[in-house]
Design an enzyme around this catalytic site. Structure first.
Site, PDB file in Angstrom:
ATOM      1  N   CYS A 175       0.778  -1.295  -0.141  1.00 42.38           N
ATOM      2  CA  CYS A 175      -0.019   0.026  -0.118  1.00 42.38           C
ATOM      3  C   CYS A 175       0.747   1.379  -0.027  1.00 42.38           C
ATOM      4  O   CYS A 175       0.623   2.220  -0.818  1.00 42.38           O
ATOM      5  CB  CYS A 175      -0.937  -0.024   1.417  1.00 42.38           C
ATOM      6  SG  CYS A 175      -1.910   1.391   1.474  1.00 42.38           S
ATOM      7  N   CYS A 215      -1.346   1.754  -3.138  1.00 39.46           N
ATOM      8  CA  CYS A 215      -2.546   2.675  -2.755  1.00 39.46           C
ATOM      9  C   CYS A 215      -1.766   4.205  -2.811  1.00 39.46           C
ATOM     10  O   CYS A 215      -2.268   5.092  -3.529  1.00 39.46           O
ATOM     11  CB  CYS A 215      -3.414   2.331  -1.391  1.00 39.46           C
ATOM     12  SG  CYS A 215      -3.539   1.054  -1.081  1.00 39.46           S
ATOM     13  N   LYS A 270       0.042   5.263  -5.860  1.00 40.01           N
ATOM     14  CA  LYS A 270      -1.030   5.421  -6.993  1.00 40.01           C
ATOM     15  C   LYS A 270      -2.060   6.632  -7.080  1.00 40.01           C
ATOM     16  O   LYS A 270      -2.095   7.257  -7.721  1.00 40.01           O
ATOM     17  CB  LYS A 270      -2.076   4.053  -6.907  1.00 40.01           C
ATOM     18  CG  LYS A 270      -3.000   4.000  -8.023  1.00 40.01           C
ATOM     19  CD  LYS A 270      -4.179   4.511  -7.573  1.00 40.01           C
ATOM     20  CE  LYS A 270      -4.627   4.112  -6.295  1.00 40.01           C
ATOM     21  NZ  LYS A 270      -5.155   2.936  -6.101  1.00 40.01           N
ATOM     22  N   TYR A 328      -9.684  -3.341 -10.667  1.00 38.41           N
ATOM     23  CA  TYR A 328      -8.971  -2.003 -10.170  1.00 38.41           C
ATOM     24  C   TYR A 328      -7.778  -1.306 -10.856  1.00 38.41           C
ATOM     25  O   TYR A 328      -7.700  -0.190 -11.032  1.00 38.41           O
ATOM     26  CB  TYR A 328      -8.706  -2.193  -8.748  1.00 38.41           C
ATOM     27  CG  TYR A 328      -9.859  -2.433  -7.626  1.00 38.41           C
ATOM     28  CD1 TYR A 328     -10.588  -3.608  -7.706  1.00 38.41           C
ATOM     29  CD2 TYR A 328     -10.176  -1.379  -6.664  1.00 38.41           C
ATOM     30  CE1 TYR A 328     -11.616  -3.828  -6.697  1.00 38.41           C
ATOM     31  CE2 TYR A 328     -11.369  -1.701  -5.789  1.00 38.41           C
ATOM     32  CZ  TYR A 328     -11.753  -2.846  -5.759  1.00 38.41           C
ATOM     33  OH  TYR A 328     -12.767  -2.858  -4.930  1.00 38.41           O
ATOM     34  N   GLU A 382      -7.346   2.075 -13.142  1.00 37.72           N
ATOM     35  CA  GLU A 382      -6.806   3.146 -12.439  1.00 37.72           C
ATOM     36  C   GLU A 382      -5.637   3.684 -13.341  1.00 37.72           C
ATOM     37  O   GLU A 382      -5.213   4.991 -13.344  1.00 37.72           O
ATOM     38  CB  GLU A 382      -6.306   2.627 -11.027  1.00 37.72           C
ATOM     39  CG  GLU A 382      -7.659   2.692 -10.189  1.00 37.72           C
ATOM     40  CD  GLU A 382      -7.353   2.265  -8.563  1.00 37.72           C
ATOM     41  OE1 GLU A 382      -5.869   2.032  -8.459  1.00 37.72           O
ATOM     42  OE2 GLU A 382      -8.113   2.443  -7.656  1.00 37.72           O
ATOM     43  N   HIS A 389     -25.837  21.951   0.256  1.00 34.25           N
ATOM     44  CA  HIS A 389     -26.224  22.337  -1.138  1.00 34.25           C
ATOM     45  C   HIS A 389     -25.379  23.620  -1.238  1.00 34.25           C
ATOM     46  O   HIS A 389     -24.959  24.430  -0.276  1.00 34.25           O
ATOM     47  CB  HIS A 389     -27.691  23.001  -1.030  1.00 34.25           C
ATOM     48  CG  HIS A 389     -28.101  23.702  -2.494  1.00 34.25           C
ATOM     49  ND1 HIS A 389     -28.136  22.823  -3.570  1.00 34.25           N
ATOM     50  CD2 HIS A 389     -28.054  24.877  -2.741  1.00 34.25           C
ATOM     51  CE1 HIS A 389     -28.766  23.642  -4.492  1.00 34.25           C
ATOM     52  NE2 HIS A 389     -28.408  24.808  -4.100  1.00 34.25           N
ATOM     53  N   GLU A 446     -25.577  15.747  -2.149  1.00 36.36           N
ATOM     54  CA  GLU A 446     -27.068  15.872  -1.819  1.00 36.36           C
ATOM     55  C   GLU A 446     -28.035  15.264  -2.717  1.00 36.36           C
ATOM     56  O   GLU A 446     -29.344  14.751  -2.096  1.00 36.36           O
ATOM     57  CB  GLU A 446     -27.590  17.498  -1.689  1.00 36.36           C
ATOM     58  CG  GLU A 446     -27.620  18.092  -3.005  1.00 36.36           C
ATOM     59  CD  GLU A 446     -27.927  19.546  -2.956  1.00 36.36           C
ATOM     60  OE1 GLU A 446     -28.922  19.976  -2.323  1.00 36.36           O
ATOM     61  OE2 GLU A 446     -27.195  20.322  -3.800  1.00 36.36           O
TER      62      GLU A 446
END
Ligand code: NDP
Length: 463
Positions: free
Chosen positions: A43, A48, A51, A177, A181, A435, A440
């Site tokens: 990782c 991760c 990346k 994945y 990516e 908002h 939302e």
């Protein structure tokens, strides 16, 4: 206190191993950890973290273009790959240091060496034999290598982080994945990208709408998607590489990146010698408390080949520490694990796909919305956002949340908490939106989609 040298010996200082070691030491256990390569594991070093830094780097090309619609004139732009890699390396070195200090700070003895299992309670590390009441295998995984002729000319995700130059043309093979990516990263950085996937639509296992949506968005960012084909062979040419696809087309590229899955690092660890059972794929088989077939040898993370995600390995590391040293037998709850794919635009999901929800719950209400994000009203970029909520009709619980679009990971993390807490559609409805935000939309979707015809639903579920 046991008569062993340690209460716990951890092999592998990746996310899971470090977490287990630190927390076990925190509970008063005598802990050692061995790492042969780099602290923080995949990782932090080749996964991760770097990346995500590359995803940020690649997104600037669009950001500069989008700024024009907001009145900005952006001067000459130039991307320098060596600068990115050097800065990334500096950050990773900093993180390596943090991981190492966390371990020593927690009182864990650190061996910078390869460790192998000798028997149920013995480990060989750096030419020495040490004993432990418990041995934890947290050795992670590695990319699967392709077998097609010429594949030795290709690279895997580990290599991307150390390339000395940005490939002008790259072919990315795979539809998971990592493939989507990196296809996005390279396209954003200016490479000419083709992604090839063997099936009709990539990201198998994700919601069908999400998969189809991303397949429409990626080409807008310059990724050429080729489905239903694989690479037949790769040959060296005077100008780079020639990849022959099964459809007969020959692509001239500078790099071929295979991202066709990862496999557990379980070989040459002495596990067979100790009698530890492995699955056919080489994963260590464990029970709900991460014990292998040899009870004093445990395993967590990618070497067990369950859910290959850092936060899952962290949770497993924690569970092992609690179970062994805090008299608190713990098992990770693998239901509703949220995840994100840092494609461009990104995907984030938690819970069931529509197909799986129909199979599990029968009747479901599906709320779906796709729209142009506000940012792109002025930028003029043709990029859309998709949001989808899946609600089981009988109990009205939200059982699936899916999003493709800017900030998907940031938005879905919070919704995962709501789902974990058992939120119903009515709970979403009575939540006031923020908002103006894209998020939302998740609390204002009122009209479910009409039920698909039976045949249509079955066809979608079977996809
Ligand atoms: P995945 O298992 O996600 O995907 C592998 C892909 O390769 C699939 O599309 C698969 O096709 C295809 N494939 C498999 N074998 C072959 C073959 N022989 N020839 C051609 N294609 C093939 O693997 P990744 O390598 O992308 O990633 C490994 C894991 O790492 C992920 O599953 C994920 O758990 C984790 N990860 C998580 C990230 C995140 O959280 N953002 C980022 C990166 C990795 P098919 O579907 O048809 O089998």
């Amino acid at each position: 206190m046991s008569h062993y040298d340690y209460d716990l010996f951890v092999i592998g200082a990746g996310s899971g191993g470090v977490r287990a070691a630190r927390f076990s030491a925190g509970y008063g256990a005598r802990v050692a950890i061995a790492e042969e390569r780099f602290f923080g594991g995949t990782c932090v070093n080749i996964g991760c973290v770097p990346k995500k830094l590359m995803v940020y780097a690649s997104h600037f090309s669009e950001d500069f273009e989008d700024a024009a619609g907001y009145g900005w004139t952006v001067g000459e732009r130039r991307f320098d790959w060596p600068t990115l890699i050097a800065n990334k390396d500096r950050e990773i070195a900093r993180l390596n240091g943090i991981y190492q200090r966390l371990l020593t700070g927690a009182g864990v003895e650190v061996f910078e060496a390869r460790a192998t299992v000798v028997d149920a309670h013995t480990v060989e590390v750096g030419g020495r034999k040490v004993t432990a009441a418990n041995i934890l295998v947290a050795t992670g995984g590695r990319p699967v290598r392709a077998r097609e002729p010429g594949c030795e000319l290709s690279i895997v995700s580990d290599d991307v982080f150390y390339l000395d130059r940005l490939p002008e043309r790259i072919l990315v093979a795979g539809g998971g994945y990592i493939a989507v990516e990196f296809a996005g990263v390279f396209a954003g950085l200016g490479s000419q990208v083709t992604q090839i996937y063997r099936g009709p639509l990539f990201l198998r296992g994700f919601d069908a709408d999400v998969r189809a949506f991303l397949a429409e968005e990626m080409p807008k960012k310059g990724v050429d998607l080729v489905f239903n084909e694989i690479i037949e062979k790769i040959e060296k040419t005077s100008n780079g590489l020639a990849a022959t696809l099964t459809g007969g087309k020959v692509l001239e590229v500078d790099q071929v990146l295979y991202a066709i899955g990862r496999q557990p690092n379980s070989e040459d660890l002495g596990l067979d010698r100790a009698g530890v059972e492995l699955s056919g794929m080489g994963a260590v088989k464990v029970d709900e408390h991460y014990r292998s077939s040899v009870p004093s040898i445990l395993a967590i993370g990618d070497v067990t080949d369950r859910i290959q995600l850092t936060p899952v390995a962290l949770a497993e590391g924690m569970a092992v520490a609690r179970t062994l040293f805090n008299d608190e037998p713990t098992t990770v709850d693998y239901r509703d694990v949220p995840s994100a794919v840092f494609s461009q635009p990104p995907i984030a999901s938690v819970g069931l796909t529509e197909e799986a929800a129909r199979e599990k719950h029968g009747a479901v209400d599906v709320f779906r919305s796709s729209f142009t994000p506000m940012k792109h009203t002025l930028s003029g970029r043709d990029e859309k956002t998709l949001m989808k909520l899946i609600v089981e009709r009988a109990g009205q619980k939200v059982v699936g949340v899916h999003m493709v679009g800017l900030d998907a990971a940031e938005i879905v993390q919070g919704l995962a908490v709501a789902m974990k807490a058992g939120a119903t559609k009515a709970d979403f409805d009575r939540t006031i939106g923020i908002h103006p935000s894209a998020a939302e939309e998740f609390v204002t979707m009122r009209q479910p989609l009409p039920d698909p015809e039976d045949g249509q639903a079955a066809a979608r579920a079977a996809e």
